[in-house]
Motif scaffolding. Structure first.
Motif: not given
Length: 472
Positions: A172-178, A160-166
């Protein structure tokens, strides 16, 4: 003069370097003579002249800086990688510039093996190694997919990934969970404990966070302002890379009402809240795509000499610039120097690894150590070192970010926008603070410390920018 004679008269002090030392001495009534000395610069003189005289550079750098400072960051969703970035089966993302299995370091290999086991593509380590060495698994950099990942950065389709928007530029940018600290996949560990945690994150953590984030927005609430959290962190003793305590707690505070409102079993909700509350680096995986959004907004500005990416894969360090788009400039990754966990020592540390240097590229992390003097207890050095580091980074950057204010410096904005030309002229290299992974696959984290990019990355970027300037 004899040793005893040193105290027979007021001291005469000559200072070279950061002004913070001279100012501290003058505050104590000492006479200080400042010398404008700095390490010799580097680069071909013709390249330096070509870039310095490029008529586009000043205007282009202003545009790049304006885009960075204007960029925002909102948390809008949590979804599996296969859905949000179309990550195909038998494809793994990794940190840093492009990499092959043959060139991969121990922790990178460990994380890739662990991801193959997690996805069920292999039933044991040997089978995973055969798949990876045969080319049956495609390896691609996170940065090529608008994604960032800490340490090994390995991301597989089921994660699962964080989905961020400017909201300003629409990026858009994404990152997995810590995963937390210790023996974790991103540090190259892949044992049963790691697999159990990853399965829980897939089956429980991700779905609960997804319901919470999407449910809150569907209910008419504003998305979480992640850039705002990052700005507040610097007021509360974090620097946004190796220290995320305040940011993680603020995120827990902001997400908790939505989490407890989901229709998940109460035991799952309790487990999720416990996990977030016990994970001091939980926010890092939100901060990184926030920085990625800002730096991506400054991509493809012809004539700009500003760095948009600093990243490492455990073998090579790579940078990109606004004026050269997606082109990588690489060199051998250095090994961090710092403090070690337990009985680990320098021989156990792998060379620098991770996309998390996007934080320094944005102007926080090692560039904002003055905001978090307690960080030295984790990465080494002293409080004056932390202050001097931030002061020095202002000499390498194009702007001060007013949103990322540093209290101890009179709320001066963090040094933001690394300039290839300034790095070459001063001979100073950007400062990064980072975790250290064990060099042997399966070890996990062995410490944390400080590191700099290899100079050759900036030499090659300088040459490319100069060539472009001549052609313009």
């Amino acid at each position: 003069m004899t040793l005893g004679g040193l105290l027979s008269a007021p001291p005469a002090i000559v200072a070279a370097g950061a002004a913070v030392f001279s100012d501290a001495l003058r505050a104590q009534g000492a006479a200080v003579h400042d010398v404008d000395w700095r390490p010799p610069g580097f680069g071909d003189p013709a390249d330096l002249a070509a870039l310095a005289l490029d008529r586009r550079r000043d205007a282009a750098n202003r545009v790049a800086v304006e885009r960075i400072l204007a960029a925002g960051s909102q948390l809008v969703d949590v979804r599996p990688a296969r859905e949000v970035i179309g990550l195909a089966d038998r494809t793994l993302l990794h940190s840093g510039p492009p990499l092959t299995w043959e060139a991969a370091s121990g922790p990178m290999r460990g994380a890739l093996i662990g991801a193959c086991l997690f996805e069920g593509w292999a039933s044991d380590v040997e089978e995973a190694e055969i798949l990876l060495s045969s080319g049956a698994i495609t390896l691609e950099p996170c940065h090529h997919h608008r994604t960032v990942g800490p340490m090994a950065g390995v991301t597989s389709p089921s994660m699962w990934m964080w989905c961020l928007r400017d909201p300003v530029h629409g990026g858009q940018a994404f990152c997995n969970l810590n995963e937390g600290l210790g023996k974790v996949l991103r540090m190259g560990a892949f044992d049963a404990q790691v697999q159990t945690r990853l399965a829980w994150m897939r089956d429980v953590l991700g779905p609960v966070l997804s319901k919470a984030v999407r449910g809150s927005i569907d209910a008419g609430n504003d998305p979480l302002d992640v850039k705002g959290v990052l700005a507040q962190m610097l007021q509360m003793g974090d620097e946004g890379h190796n220290r995320n305590r305040a940011g993680s707690l603020m995120t827990l505070r902001d997400l908790s009402p939505a989490i407890v409102s989901t229709d998940a079993p109460s035991s799952d909700i309790a487990a999720v809240l416990r996990f977030i509350g016990g994970n001091e680096h939980f926010f890092l995986n939100l901060g990184m795509p926030t920085a990625k959004l800002a730096m991506d907004a400054a991509r493809d500005v012809p004539g700009s000499s500003m760095v948009t990416v600093m990243s490492r894969n455990g073998t090579e360090f790579g940078i990109q610039t606004a004026g050269t788009g997606d082109r990588w400039f690489t060199g051998p990754a250095n090994t961090p120097v710092g403090l070690f966990l337990g009985n680990y020592g320098p021989d156990d540390a792998n060379p620098d690894i991770g996309d998390s240097a996007i934080m320094e590229t944005y102007g926080v992390g090692g560039f904002s150590m003055a905001a978090a003097p307690a960080i030295v207890r984790f990465v080494g050095g002293t409080v004056p070192d932390a202050l001097a580091t931030t002061e020095r980074m202002y000499q390498l950057t194009l702007a001060e970010n007013p949103a990322m204010a540093i209290p101890i410096l009179g709320f001066r904005g963090s040094p933001t926008g690394i300039d290839v030309l300034k790095v070459a002229r001063t001979g100073w290299l950007p400062q990064i603070n980072t975790g250290m992974a064990g060099r042997i696959a399966g070890t996990g984290q062995v410490g944390a410390g400080l590191v700099q990019p290899p100079q050759v990355c900036f030499e090659n970027a300088l040459a490319a920018l100069a060539e472009d300037a001549r052609a313009a």
